[in-house]
Scaffold this active site. Structure first.
Site, short mmCIF file in Angstrom:
data_model
loop_
_atom_site.label_atom_id
_atom_site.label_comp_id
_atom_site.label_asym_id
_atom_site.label_seq_id
_atom_site.Cartn_x
_atom_site.Cartn_y
_atom_site.Cartn_z
N ARG A 96 47.83 42.14 21.26
CA ARG A 96 46.63 42.75 20.65
C ARG A 96 46.98 43.50 19.36
O ARG A 96 46.17 43.67 18.47
CB ARG A 96 45.98 43.75 21.61
N LYS B 246 34.51 28.99 19.06
CA LYS B 246 35.14 27.74 19.53
C LYS B 246 34.05 26.87 20.14
O LYS B 246 33.93 26.78 21.36
CB LYS B 246 36.21 28.05 20.59
N ASP C 140 33.76 31.59 23.42
CA ASP C 140 34.51 30.46 23.97
C ASP C 140 33.54 29.67 24.86
O ASP C 140 32.73 28.90 24.35
CB ASP C 140 35.71 31.04 24.72
N THR C 141 33.55 29.89 26.18
CA THR C 141 32.57 29.19 27.02
C THR C 141 31.16 29.72 26.73
O THR C 141 30.16 29.04 26.99
CB THR C 141 32.84 29.42 28.53
N GLY C 142 31.07 30.94 26.21
CA GLY C 142 29.78 31.55 25.91
C GLY C 142 29.31 32.49 27.01
O GLY C 142 28.29 33.18 26.86
N GLY D 195 38.65 43.02 23.52
CA GLY D 195 39.06 42.11 22.45
C GLY D 195 38.53 42.42 21.06
O GLY D 195 39.16 42.06 20.06
N ASP E 126 34.94 39.32 19.82
CA ASP E 126 36.07 38.67 19.15
C ASP E 126 35.87 37.15 19.11
O ASP E 126 35.93 36.55 18.06
CB ASP E 126 37.40 39.04 19.85
N ASP F 176 44.11 39.24 23.08
CA ASP F 176 45.35 39.22 23.87
C ASP F 176 45.64 37.87 24.53
O ASP F 176 44.76 37.03 24.70
CB ASP F 176 45.27 40.25 25.00
P1 IMP Z 1 33.78 33.30 27.04
O1 IMP Z 1 33.02 34.18 27.97
O2 IMP Z 1 34.40 32.10 27.72
O3 IMP Z 1 32.99 32.90 25.80
O4 IMP Z 1 35.04 34.07 26.60
C1 IMP Z 1 35.01 35.06 25.72
C2 IMP Z 1 36.21 35.96 25.89
O5 IMP Z 1 37.35 35.29 26.41
C3 IMP Z 1 36.61 36.43 24.53
O6 IMP Z 1 35.89 37.59 24.19
C4 IMP Z 1 38.08 36.65 24.70
O7 IMP Z 1 38.29 37.97 25.19
C5 IMP Z 1 38.50 35.65 25.74
N1 IMP Z 1 39.06 34.47 25.06
C6 IMP Z 1 38.46 33.30 24.78
N2 IMP Z 1 39.26 32.47 24.10
C7 IMP Z 1 40.42 33.16 23.92
C8 IMP Z 1 41.65 32.86 23.24
O8 IMP Z 1 41.85 31.80 22.61
N3 IMP Z 1 42.59 33.84 23.26
C9 IMP Z 1 42.41 35.03 23.91
N4 IMP Z 1 41.28 35.37 24.53
C10 IMP Z 1 40.29 34.43 24.54
MG MG Z 2 36.72 39.52 24.96
#
Ligand code: IMP
Ligand code: MG
Length: 174
Positions: free
Chosen positions: A164, A130, A102-104, A40, A99, A158
């Site tokens: 992308r 987020k 999100d959840t972290g 990403g 990029d 993506d």
């Molecule tokens: P986390 O581990 O939940 O914080 O997710 C992080 C990864 O999930 C990011 O690096 C993205 O690749 C993917 N991701 C999270 N939110 C989105 C979104 O809104 N669109 C696309 N990919 C996302």
């Molecule tokens: Mg990612």
């Protein structure tokens, strides 16, 4: 048919990347290594690297590849390492670049991995944050844009491996 509605256009992203590079060079002294999370962050890392050059920095560039969302819009919650950095980062100043936080979970995983490798100092930069989606307590030191709970794509990011290539970031809807 999914639709991508523009949220941040090319000019807005470029201006923010430039100011992030200024913030980073003011805060992190050289030498440092940028570690991007694939896939990403590939467009963001490419633009940030050149913005850092214009701001006077010359970072080394490496990538870690983590497993991703798969084909959906919800995180599986499972993070795996698919590709490692070839470099010894022990004692080095590292800027982790992703990029989206999100959840972290992905950032938490990458931070833990780099700390296990005894990095000297670790800073984190995310283009998009987020905060309302957070499940693991992580923070980024440098954030491009903070958004609500929207599913976005473009500029390296993506939806099921699509979009992308878009030069802008947009909100994905059905
Ligand atoms: P986390 O581990 O939940 O914080 O997710 C992080 C990864 O999930 C990011 O690096 C993205 O690749 C993917 N991701 C999270 N939110 C989105 C979104 O809104 N669109 C696309 N990919 C996302
Ligand atoms: Mg990612």
């Amino acid at each position: 048919m999914t639709k991508v509605t523009p949220l941040f256009d090319e000019a807005r992203i470029a201006a923010r990347v430039k100011s992030l590079a200024d913030e980073i060079t003011a805060a992190i002294s050289e030498p440092f290594v940028m570690v991007g999370l694939l896939k990403g962050s590939f467009v963001f890392v490419a633009d940030l690297a050149r913005a850092l050059d214009r701001a006077g920095a010359a970072p080394q560039i490496e990538f870690l590849r983590l497993s991703s969302y798969g084909l959906g819009t919800e995180s599986s919650g499972d993070v795996h390492l698919l590709g490692d950095i070839p470099t010894d980062v022990a004692g080095r100043r590292v800027l982790l670049v992703d990029d989206i936080v999100d959840t972290g979970r992905s950032i938490a995983y990458a931070q833990a991995l780099l700390r296990q490798r005894d990095v000297g100092t670790l800073s984190t930069c995310a283009l998009i944050d987020k905060p309302s989606r957070r499940e693991v307590a992580v923070t980024a030191d440098f954030v491009g844009f903070t958004i609500d709970d929207l599913f976005i794509a473009g500029y390296g990011i993506d939806y099921a491996e699509r979009y992308r290539h878009l030069p802008y970031i947009g909100v994905v809807t059905d």
